[in-house]
Design an enzyme around this catalytic site. Structure first.
Site, PDB file in Angstrom:
ATOM      1  N   LEU A 241       0.874  -1.173   0.000  1.00  0.00           N
ATOM      2  CA  LEU A 241       0.000   0.000   0.000  1.00  0.00           C
ATOM      3  C   LEU A 241       0.915   1.227   0.000  1.00  0.00           C
ATOM      4  CD1 LEU A 241      -3.019   0.304  -0.078  1.00  0.00           C
ATOM      5  CD2 LEU A 241      -3.080   0.149   2.406  1.00  0.00           C
ATOM      6  N   HIS A 242       1.261   1.680  -1.211  1.00  0.00           N
ATOM      7  CA  HIS A 242       2.331   2.684  -1.334  1.00  0.00           C
ATOM      8  C   HIS A 242       1.974   4.051  -0.742  1.00  0.00           C
ATOM      9  CE1 HIS A 242       4.245  -0.074  -4.199  1.00  0.00           C
ATOM     10  NE2 HIS A 242       3.101  -0.125  -4.853  1.00  0.00           N
ATOM     11  N   ASP A 243       1.009   4.722  -1.379  1.00  0.00           N
ATOM     12  CA  ASP A 243       0.819   6.152  -1.111  1.00  0.00           C
ATOM     13  C   ASP A 243       0.340   6.494   0.310  1.00  0.00           C
ATOM     14  OD1 ASP A 243       1.692   6.615  -3.647  1.00  0.00           O
ATOM     15  OD2 ASP A 243      -0.300   6.866  -4.512  1.00  0.00           O
TER      16      ASP A 243
END
Ligand SMILES: [Ca+2]
Length: 312
Positions: A241-243
């Site tokens: 879950l990058h951002d």
């Protein structure tokens, strides 16, 4: 006092979760506006998706501006293979009713930085850096007014996800990234090294679903969607879950640790275009220009995320 931020974004399911986390955290974060940029999908869709997310959060008061529809010097590269045709594939969400704010995202960034006391507005780029670099080129006076840039992009140990050498956000507009990294502004970089440690395991996704709210179900369905791609690609137990790591950093910086180092962007080589050349081991005498995050307390991050999403 909450920190004033502008979210510059190309939603993207993980961008959506980052925005939801920010909007759920008014004690720590005041979202002055959201600026959409072309990236994961074309601008028309990112500008639409940003509004879908605001409406999902019940925040139609946040102005959403459309920005640059292509990188500074290159054709746009998109990532429908990860995010689906709409960029927000997964949940069924209604088209937004709120209109786009009038004016260009770049002008909003410039005017907002000029209107606030210097050092009081943080920029949070979650996509290619085209809007930010364009604002700096158009109005160099704003550079000194930025409090900090906290961005998702780049990689060191994990190297690349769109090419063997480059992370997507930097790769799409390396010239824009180069301008931002040379701006002299204090930059916090959240690279793949961190986000690949923040995996949505089945247990964590069940926690979103168990919120049993519109937001909880939407987030669980978004994650279900892009998980298919990442599980296959990385063989991991869930998708990174990058951002949301960017907005989590603003709320709880002590979940993250890193090194203050020099980071430069490759803009010439065809082979390694868009690589973040990070001097993690400090083997050069190039001046540090970024806090390059290397680690996250993943469970602390997911606990924070779940707790905050429950508020929406
Ligand atoms: Ca993004």
């Amino acid at each position: 006092m909450p920190r004033k931020i502008i979210i510059d974004t190309d939603p993207g399911q993980d961008d959506a979760v980052a925005i939801l986390l920010a909007l759920a955290s008014p004690e720590e974060i005041e979202v002055l506006g959201i600026t959409a940029v072309a990236g994961n999908v074309p601008l028309e869709l990112t500008a639409k998706n940003a509004r879908i997310v605001c409406e999902l959060a019940g925040h139609t008061d946040i102005p959403v501006y459309a920005g640059c529809d292509r990188p500074l010097k290159r054709p746009l590269v998109t990532a429908e293979h990860v995010h689906g045709k709409t960029g927000l594939d997964g949940p069924v969400l209604p088209d937004p009713e709120m209109p786009l704010a009038e004016g260009h995202a770049v002008d909003f960034i410039i005017e907002t930085l000029r209107a606030h006391e210097p050092g009081t507005v943080t920029l949070c780029p979650l996509g290619p850096l085209t809007n930010i670099a364009t604002a700096f080129q158009k109005a160099p006076d704003i550079i000194d007014r930025v409090q900090e840039i906290v961005l998702m992009g780049g990689a060191y140990f994990e190297v690349g996800n769109i090419t063997p050498a480059a992370e997507f956000n930097i790769y799409v507009d390396p010239e824009a990234a180069d301008i931002v990294f040379k701006s002299g502004i204090h930059i916090v970089v959240i690279p793949l090294d961190v986000t690949h440690g923040a995996l949505v395991t089945p247990h964590r996704n069940d926690a979103f679903r168990a919120l049993d709210s519109k937001v909880g179900h939407a987030v669980a369905e978004m994650t279900d969607f892009f998980e298919r791609f990442d599980k296959e690609k990385y063989g991991s137990e869930g998708a990174p879950l990058h951002d949301p790591c960017v907005t989590a950093y603003l709320i709880r910086p002590n979940l993250f640790s890193g090194r203050h180092i020099n980071v430069e962007i490759e803009t010439q080589s065809e082979l390694t275009l868009g690589m973040t050349v990070a001097d993690w081991w400090r083997v050069t005498d190039r001046a540090p220009n970024a806090m390059f995050i290397g680690d996250v307390d993943a469970q602390g991050f997911f606990d924070l995320l779940t707790e905050r999403l429950a508020r929406l």
